[in-house]
Design an enzyme around this catalytic site. Structure first.
Site, PDB file in Angstrom:
ATOM      1  N   ASP A   9      17.327   5.173  14.884  1.00  0.00           N
ATOM      2  CA  ASP A   9      18.528   5.611  14.167  1.00  0.00           C
ATOM      3  C   ASP A   9      18.860   7.065  14.530  1.00  0.00           C
ATOM      4  OD1 ASP A   9      16.269   6.659  12.827  1.00  0.00           O
ATOM      5  OD2 ASP A   9      17.294   6.698  10.890  1.00  0.00           O
ATOM      6  N   ASP A  13      15.306  13.698  16.007  1.00  0.00           N
ATOM      7  CA  ASP A  13      13.975  13.397  16.524  1.00  0.00           C
ATOM      8  C   ASP A  13      13.929  12.020  17.183  1.00  0.00           C
ATOM      9  OD1 ASP A  13      14.387  12.546  13.881  1.00  0.00           O
ATOM     10  OD2 ASP A  13      12.251  12.360  13.503  1.00  0.00           O
ATOM     11  N   ASP A  14      14.801  11.093  16.743  1.00  0.00           N
ATOM     12  CA  ASP A  14      14.920   9.815  17.475  1.00  0.00           C
ATOM     13  C   ASP A  14      15.364  10.083  18.908  1.00  0.00           C
ATOM     14  OD1 ASP A  14      15.045   7.491  15.147  1.00  0.00           O
ATOM     15  OD2 ASP A  14      15.943   9.375  14.511  1.00  0.00           O
ATOM     16  N   ASN A 173       9.038  13.017   1.670  1.00  0.00           N
ATOM     17  CA  ASN A 173      10.025  14.033   2.044  1.00  0.00           C
ATOM     18  C   ASN A 173      11.391  13.749   1.431  1.00  0.00           C
ATOM     19  OD1 ASN A 173      10.790  11.945   3.762  1.00  0.00           O
ATOM     20  ND2 ASN A 173      10.492  13.086   5.664  1.00  0.00           N
ATOM     21  N   GLU A 179       8.604   8.707   2.009  1.00  0.00           N
ATOM     22  CA  GLU A 179       9.144   9.193   3.287  1.00  0.00           C
ATOM     23  C   GLU A 179      10.477   8.477   3.555  1.00  0.00           C
ATOM     24  OE1 GLU A 179      10.201   8.861   7.313  1.00  0.00           O
ATOM     25  OE2 GLU A 179       9.307   7.192   6.214  1.00  0.00           O
ATOM     26  N   ASN A 181      12.197   6.936   6.053  1.00  0.00           N
ATOM     27  CA  ASN A 181      12.366   5.609   6.690  1.00  0.00           C
ATOM     28  C   ASN A 181      11.928   4.476   5.760  1.00  0.00           C
ATOM     29  OD1 ASN A 181      13.331   6.766   9.038  1.00  0.00           O
ATOM     30  ND2 ASN A 181      11.335   6.747  10.070  1.00  0.00           N
ATOM     31  N   HIS A 271       9.051  14.212  14.394  1.00  0.00           N
ATOM     32  CA  HIS A 271       8.382  12.978  13.973  1.00  0.00           C
ATOM     33  C   HIS A 271       8.399  11.839  15.004  1.00  0.00           C
ATOM     34  CE1 HIS A 271       8.951  14.529   9.802  1.00  0.00           C
ATOM     35  NE2 HIS A 271      10.193  14.770  10.164  1.00  0.00           N
ATOM     36  N   ASP A 272       9.618  11.415  15.362  1.00  0.00           N
ATOM     37  CA  ASP A 272       9.773  10.114  16.032  1.00  0.00           C
ATOM     38  C   ASP A 272       9.221  10.080  17.452  1.00  0.00           C
ATOM     39  OD1 ASP A 272      10.954   9.145  13.769  1.00  0.00           O
ATOM     40  OD2 ASP A 272      13.012   9.456  14.473  1.00  0.00           O
TER      41      ASP A 272
HETATM   42  C1  BDR Z   1      12.099  10.259   9.551  1.00  0.00           C
HETATM   43  O1  BDR Z   1      13.342  10.331   8.847  1.00  0.00           O
HETATM   44  C2  BDR Z   1      14.378  10.714   9.714  1.00  0.00           C
HETATM   45  O2  BDR Z   1      15.071  11.790   9.181  1.00  0.00           O
HETATM   46  C3  BDR Z   1      13.759  11.043  11.045  1.00  0.00           C
HETATM   47  O3  BDR Z   1      14.577  10.600  12.107  1.00  0.00           O
HETATM   48  C4  BDR Z   1      12.426  10.367  11.023  1.00  0.00           C
HETATM   49  O4  BDR Z   1      12.492   9.076  11.576  1.00  0.00           O
HETATM   50  C5  BDR Z   1      11.182  11.343   9.031  1.00  0.00           C
HETATM   51  O5  BDR Z   1      10.942  11.157   7.676  1.00  0.00           O
HETATM   52 CA    CA Z   2      14.414   8.300  12.831  1.00  0.00          CA
END
Ligand code: BDR
Ligand code: CA
Length: 344
Positions: A9, A13-14, A173, A179, A181, A271-272
């Protein structure tokens, strides 16, 4: 060479995950599917195509649109972190109406949706057992993957493993304990966790150690370092200035939103990218196998990943709904990861 599929998505970071998927020398990217998450699905699919183009992916690698909303819950986006269109502040990407972007999204014979494309890629690679299994990576909410698991159970044998960025051990987060996702589509995440396939979870506890610092940013912009890498590997790695500028604005915007939202002063956690890094170099991670479930009913804890670190639940040795279903990443060789990142 490992065959991979990336469901994502993008998302800053993706985008870095896409970069690794295109350029890690020991993985072969079969296709990219998109899912609601950081922004509207309309923007997400365009962003995936724009990133593939910007990173110089082979034109045969296409984007397949998937779920525009979670299985049950209302859709949510994260403009505070990723801007209104999912790639806020990024300069130098091809525009959404660039013909090359339409081409990435265009499938001869009419639209092909994410789960059909994943199924086709697995069938063609696995060949009912005589070929190669595919690693399916998820860097967004797991709606598409849950649908794939539910619609194509006969193809699960062709999945080498599911690698997903999501969840945490005792951390959140986008709520105190959840989290993003997993919070977006907790029911989908539980369906995937229950599937009889090996799973690798890359949680916040580990991604928060992969901080793109100011020193990394300087390395990215330092042509001598880029030149060294290029000379010692191949012509392909001679990063062009426009690409460095694009990445610099991408990581700069991500740094600013992580600082203003979460107080990350040293830089943003990318992250990703760790999902693809895991597939390419699993030795960078230390992992332990646990039972993992998602809290689906909690008043304050909905979307939390419940990782049974003390083995309270009676579990067997399957990857499915009665077993220790998930290999959870616990530590990362941070320098090793950034070496791989810079090489890509
Ligand atoms: C995840 O949430 C999105 O904001 C980022 O792309 C990552 O996949 C981190 O919590
Ligand atoms: Ca992501």
């Amino acid at each position: 060479m490992k065959a991979i599929w990336l469901d994502c998505d993008p998302g800053h970071d993706d985008a870095t995950a896409i970069m690794l998927a295109v350029h890690c020398s020991n993985v072969s990217l079969l296709g990219v599917s998109t899912v609601h998450g950081n922004a509207s699905h309309y923007n997400i699919q365009l962003n995936a195509a724009r990133c593939l183009e910007a990173f110089g992916a082979d034109p045969s690698i296409k984007v397949y649109p998937g779920a525009v909303k979670p299985l049950i819950r209302p859709v949510r986006y994260d403009s505070e972190i990723h801007g209104g269109d999912g790639l806020g502040g990024v300069e130098g990407l091809p525009s959404p109406d660039d013909p090359r972007i339409c081409e990435r999204l265009n499938h001869p014979g009419g639209p092909v949706r994410a789960i059909e494309a994943i199924a086709k890629a697995i069938k063609e690679s696995w060949k009912d057992g005589s070929g190669e299994r595919v690693v399916v990576i998820s860097s967004g909410p797991m709606t598409n993957i849950a649908l794939f698991v539910s619609v194509y159970p006969e193809l699960l044998g062709g999945v080498e493993e599911f690698v997903f960025m999501g969840g945490a051990v005792g951390l959140g987060n986008r709520s105190a304990v959840a989290e993003f996702n997993i919070l977006c589509d907790p029911e989908a995440a539980q369906i995937v966790l229950d599937a009889p396939v090996k799973k690798i979870m890359i949680p916040l506890n580990v991604t928060h150690t992969a901080i793109f610092t100011k020193a990394h940013h300087s390395s990215l912009l330092n042509s001598e370092i880029i030149q060294d890498i290029a000379e010692s590997t191949s012509e392909l790695l001679k990063a062009s200035s426009p690409l460095r500028h694009m990445l610099s604005t991408l990581l700069g915007f991500f740094a600013s939103t992580y600082k203003s939202t979460f107080g990350f002063h040293l830089g943003p956690p990318i992250h990703d990218a760790l999902t693809v890094a895991y597939v390419s170099q699993p030795e960078l991670f230390r992992c332990t196998r646990y039972r993992v479930d998602v809290e689906l009913n909690g008043t304050h804890t909905s979307g939390e990943t419940v990782v049974d670190i003390w083995n309270y639940r009676e579990t067997d040795d399957t990857w499915g709904n009665t077993g220790k279903n998930t290999l959870v990443a616990e530590t990362l060789d941070v320098d090793g990861f950034f070496k791989l990142f810079m090489e890509c």
